[in-house]
Design a protein around this motif. Structure first.
Motif, PDB file in Angstrom:
ATOM      1  N   MET A   1      -0.894  -9.027 -13.817  1.00 29.87           N
ATOM      2  CA  MET A   1      -2.502  -8.858 -14.138  1.00 29.87           C
ATOM      3  C   MET A   1      -2.722  -7.532 -14.398  1.00 29.87           C
ATOM      4  O   MET A   1      -1.786  -6.177 -14.239  1.00 29.87           O
ATOM      5  CB  MET A   1      -3.017  -8.271 -12.395  1.00 29.87           C
ATOM      6  N   GLU A   2      -3.694  -7.289 -14.961  1.00 29.05           N
ATOM      7  CA  GLU A   2      -4.326  -6.096 -16.096  1.00 29.05           C
ATOM      8  C   GLU A   2      -5.028  -4.622 -14.786  1.00 29.05           C
ATOM      9  O   GLU A   2      -4.915  -5.958 -14.074  1.00 29.05           O
ATOM     10  CB  GLU A   2      -4.829  -6.806 -17.238  1.00 29.05           C
ATOM     11  N   ASN A   3      -4.790  -3.320 -14.948  1.00 24.46           N
ATOM     12  CA  ASN A   3      -5.508  -2.796 -13.884  1.00 24.46           C
ATOM     13  C   ASN A   3      -7.616  -2.941 -13.866  1.00 24.46           C
ATOM     14  O   ASN A   3      -7.745  -2.829 -13.340  1.00 24.46           O
ATOM     15  CB  ASN A   3      -5.308  -1.464 -14.487  1.00 24.46           C
ATOM     16  N   LYS A   4      -7.511  -3.660 -14.991  1.00 23.08           N
ATOM     17  CA  LYS A   4      -9.244  -4.348 -14.682  1.00 23.08           C
ATOM     18  C   LYS A   4      -9.460  -5.219 -13.797  1.00 23.08           C
ATOM     19  O   LYS A   4     -10.066  -4.939 -13.162  1.00 23.08           O
ATOM     20  CB  LYS A   4      -9.470  -4.412 -16.221  1.00 23.08           C
ATOM     21  N   ILE A   5      -8.047  -6.421 -13.605  1.00 26.58           N
ATOM     22  CA  ILE A   5      -8.144  -7.355 -12.874  1.00 26.58           C
ATOM     23  C   ILE A   5      -8.383  -6.656 -11.759  1.00 26.58           C
ATOM     24  O   ILE A   5      -9.188  -7.256 -10.975  1.00 26.58           O
ATOM     25  CB  ILE A   5      -7.077  -8.462 -13.658  1.00 26.58           C
ATOM     26  N   ILE A   6      -7.269  -5.942 -11.373  1.00 27.68           N
ATOM     27  CA  ILE A   6      -7.366  -5.885 -10.056  1.00 27.68           C
ATOM     28  C   ILE A   6      -7.783  -4.886  -9.833  1.00 27.68           C
ATOM     29  O   ILE A   6      -8.676  -5.074  -7.902  1.00 27.68           O
ATOM     30  CB  ILE A   6      -5.784  -4.878 -10.019  1.00 27.68           C
ATOM     31  N   VAL A   7      -9.065  -3.685 -10.451  1.00 32.44           N
ATOM     32  CA  VAL A   7     -10.103  -3.075  -9.946  1.00 32.44           C
ATOM     33  C   VAL A   7     -11.271  -4.191  -9.735  1.00 32.44           C
ATOM     34  O   VAL A   7     -11.978  -3.792  -8.538  1.00 32.44           O
ATOM     35  CB  VAL A   7     -10.492  -1.727 -10.395  1.00 32.44           C
ATOM     36  N   ASN A   8     -11.383  -5.069 -10.285  1.00 31.00           N
ATOM     37  CA  ASN A   8     -12.292  -6.319 -10.105  1.00 31.00           C
ATOM     38  C   ASN A   8     -11.994  -6.678  -9.019  1.00 31.00           C
ATOM     39  O   ASN A   8     -12.953  -7.467  -7.719  1.00 31.00           O
ATOM     40  CB  ASN A   8     -12.485  -6.859 -10.710  1.00 31.00           C
ATOM     41  N   ILE A   9     -11.060  -7.227  -8.376  1.00 26.59           N
ATOM     42  CA  ILE A   9     -10.765  -7.683  -6.949  1.00 26.59           C
ATOM     43  C   ILE A   9     -11.457  -6.878  -6.047  1.00 26.59           C
ATOM     44  O   ILE A   9     -11.931  -7.188  -5.085  1.00 26.59           O
ATOM     45  CB  ILE A   9      -9.014  -7.812  -6.858  1.00 26.59           C
ATOM     46  N   GLY A  10     -11.235  -5.478  -6.030  1.00 30.21           N
ATOM     47  CA  GLY A  10     -11.378  -5.015  -5.494  1.00 30.21           C
ATOM     48  C   GLY A  10     -13.018  -4.778  -4.997  1.00 30.21           C
ATOM     49  O   GLY A  10     -13.412  -4.842  -3.721  1.00 30.21           O
ATOM     50  N   LYS A  11     -13.800  -4.339  -6.163  1.00 35.41           N
ATOM     51  CA  LYS A  11     -14.842  -4.761  -6.026  1.00 35.41           C
ATOM     52  C   LYS A  11     -15.660  -6.239  -5.558  1.00 35.41           C
ATOM     53  O   LYS A  11     -16.289  -5.943  -5.580  1.00 35.41           O
ATOM     54  CB  LYS A  11     -15.964  -4.536  -7.954  1.00 35.41           C
ATOM     55  N   GLY A  12     -14.521  -6.890  -5.860  1.00 34.43           N
ATOM     56  CA  GLY A  12     -15.175  -8.416  -5.603  1.00 34.43           C
ATOM     57  C   GLY A  12     -15.387  -8.315  -4.052  1.00 34.43           C
ATOM     58  O   GLY A  12     -16.747  -9.397  -3.571  1.00 34.43           O
ATOM     59  N   MET A  13     -14.361  -8.218  -3.093  1.00 37.04           N
ATOM     60  CA  MET A  13     -13.997  -7.840  -2.213  1.00 37.04           C
ATOM     61  C   MET A  13     -15.316  -7.250  -1.650  1.00 37.04           C
ATOM     62  O   MET A  13     -15.896  -7.932  -0.201  1.00 37.04           O
ATOM     63  CB  MET A  13     -12.616  -7.876  -1.632  1.00 37.04           C
ATOM     64  N   PHE A  14     -15.724  -5.836  -2.006  1.00 33.05           N
ATOM     65  CA  PHE A  14     -16.826  -4.937  -1.265  1.00 33.05           C
ATOM     66  C   PHE A  14     -18.046  -6.053  -1.853  1.00 33.05           C
ATOM     67  O   PHE A  14     -18.445  -6.075  -0.773  1.00 33.05           O
ATOM     68  CB  PHE A  14     -16.491  -3.859  -2.418  1.00 33.05           C
ATOM     69  N   SER A  15     -18.000  -6.265  -2.841  1.00 27.25           N
ATOM     70  CA  SER A  15     -19.270  -7.010  -2.774  1.00 27.25           C
ATOM     71  C   SER A  15     -19.973  -7.861  -2.121  1.00 27.25           C
ATOM     72  O   SER A  15     -21.173  -8.566  -1.238  1.00 27.25           O
ATOM     73  CB  SER A  15     -19.024  -7.217  -4.579  1.00 27.25           C
ATOM     74  N   ILE A  16     -18.468  -9.043  -2.195  1.00 27.57           N
ATOM     75  CA  ILE A  16     -19.059 -10.299  -0.975  1.00 27.57           C
ATOM     76  C   ILE A  16     -19.304  -9.935   0.463  1.00 27.57           C
ATOM     77  O   ILE A  16     -19.938 -10.998   0.690  1.00 27.57           O
ATOM     78  CB  ILE A  16     -18.004 -10.818  -1.243  1.00 27.57           C
ATOM     79  N   SER A  17     -18.600  -8.986   0.621  1.00 26.83           N
ATOM     80  CA  SER A  17     -18.476  -8.597   2.188  1.00 26.83           C
ATOM     81  C   SER A  17     -19.357  -7.625   3.002  1.00 26.83           C
ATOM     82  O   SER A  17     -20.265  -7.988   3.744  1.00 26.83           O
ATOM     83  CB  SER A  17     -17.378  -7.384   2.580  1.00 26.83           C
ATOM     84  N   LEU A  18     -19.764  -6.991   1.614  1.00 26.46           N
ATOM     85  CA  LEU A  18     -21.619  -6.345   1.775  1.00 26.46           C
ATOM     86  C   LEU A  18     -22.676  -7.180   1.895  1.00 26.46           C
ATOM     87  O   LEU A  18     -23.476  -7.383   2.474  1.00 26.46           O
ATOM     88  CB  LEU A  18     -21.627  -5.499   0.970  1.00 26.46           C
TER      89      LEU A  18
ATOM     90  N   LYS B   1      -1.410   2.812  -9.103  1.00 28.45           N
ATOM     91  CA  LYS B   1      -3.385   3.624  -8.878  1.00 28.45           C
ATOM     92  C   LYS B   1      -4.152   2.743  -9.178  1.00 28.45           C
ATOM     93  O   LYS B   1      -4.988   2.837  -8.772  1.00 28.45           O
ATOM     94  CB  LYS B   1      -3.203   4.433 -10.539  1.00 28.45           C
ATOM     95  N   ALA B   2      -4.157   1.701 -10.500  1.00 31.70           N
ATOM     96  CA  ALA B   2      -5.445   1.019  -9.767  1.00 31.70           C
ATOM     97  C   ALA B   2      -5.081  -0.111  -8.539  1.00 31.70           C
ATOM     98  O   ALA B   2      -6.604  -0.139  -8.085  1.00 31.70           O
ATOM     99  CB  ALA B   2      -5.009  -0.375 -11.326  1.00 31.70           C
ATOM    100  N   CYS B   3      -4.409  -0.498  -8.152  1.00 29.33           N
ATOM    101  CA  CYS B   3      -4.093  -1.237  -6.844  1.00 29.33           C
ATOM    102  C   CYS B   3      -5.017   0.402  -5.499  1.00 29.33           C
ATOM    103  O   CYS B   3      -5.538  -0.636  -5.153  1.00 29.33           O
ATOM    104  CB  CYS B   3      -2.520  -1.051  -6.084  1.00 29.33           C
ATOM    105  N   LEU B   4      -4.493   1.391  -5.562  1.00 28.24           N
ATOM    106  CA  LEU B   4      -5.719   1.995  -4.616  1.00 28.24           C
ATOM    107  C   LEU B   4      -6.565   2.492  -5.042  1.00 28.24           C
ATOM    108  O   LEU B   4      -7.345   2.410  -3.996  1.00 28.24           O
ATOM    109  CB  LEU B   4      -3.845   3.552  -4.729  1.00 28.24           C
ATOM    110  N   THR B   5      -7.366   2.549  -6.028  1.00 33.50           N
ATOM    111  CA  THR B   5      -8.202   1.729  -6.121  1.00 33.50           C
ATOM    112  C   THR B   5      -9.261   0.965  -6.074  1.00 33.50           C
ATOM    113  O   THR B   5      -9.751   0.594  -5.271  1.00 33.50           O
ATOM    114  CB  THR B   5      -8.967   2.739  -8.230  1.00 33.50           C
ATOM    115  N   ALA B   6      -8.684  -0.005  -6.524  1.00 33.04           N
ATOM    116  CA  ALA B   6      -9.114  -1.076  -5.881  1.00 33.04           C
ATOM    117  C   ALA B   6      -9.472  -1.204  -4.196  1.00 33.04           C
ATOM    118  O   ALA B   6     -10.535  -1.836  -3.198  1.00 33.04           O
ATOM    119  CB  ALA B   6      -8.380  -2.834  -6.132  1.00 33.04           C
ATOM    120  N   ILE B   7      -8.337  -0.725  -3.371  1.00 35.03           N
ATOM    121  CA  ILE B   7      -8.683  -0.600  -2.452  1.00 35.03           C
ATOM    122  C   ILE B   7      -8.993   0.731  -1.591  1.00 35.03           C
ATOM    123  O   ILE B   7      -9.531   0.689  -1.113  1.00 35.03           O
ATOM    124  CB  ILE B   7      -6.999   0.130  -1.636  1.00 35.03           C
ATOM    125  N   SER B   8      -9.355   1.608  -2.270  1.00 35.75           N
ATOM    126  CA  SER B   8     -10.285   2.707  -2.052  1.00 35.75           C
ATOM    127  C   SER B   8     -11.846   1.976  -1.939  1.00 35.75           C
ATOM    128  O   SER B   8     -12.709   2.491  -1.161  1.00 35.75           O
ATOM    129  CB  SER B   8     -10.419   4.138  -2.726  1.00 35.75           C
TER     130      SER B   8
END
Length: 97
Positions: A1-18, A70-77
């Protein structure tokens, strides 16, 4: 996976949960239908479990692929931003009921 996809996973889960948490909270506040509150607390539990599983997967993936760490930690944060929002929503919901 690319870094952008990993960060988008974090953003997507944040958005869905919110979004789902907000629908449940404001749905109850506006309509006073107790099913919104019930499903809101059910979502709080299910959302915690789902987000925890995704965080564990991202941690393992980042540990295995050091260049993606770093991308995984960004998504987690980004996903962790939901914790104070969830606590606030739970406190509001408990005080309203």
């Amino acid at each position: 996976m690319e870094n952008k996809i990993i960060v988008n996973i974090g953003k997507g889960m944040f958005s869905i949960s919110l979004l789902l948490g907000s629908i449940c909270l404001f749905g109850y506040i506006i309509t006073k239908i107790t099913q919104f509150a019930f499903y809101g607390y059910l979502f709080l539990i299910a959302g915690f479990i789902i987000n925890l599983i995704i965080v564990i997967i991202l941690l393992v993936y980042g540990s295995v692929n050091k260049e993606r760490w770093k991308a995984c930690l960004t998504a987690i944060s980004i996903m962790l931003l939901n914790i104070p929002i969830s606590i606030l929503y739970a406190v509001i919901g408990l005080n309203i009921l």
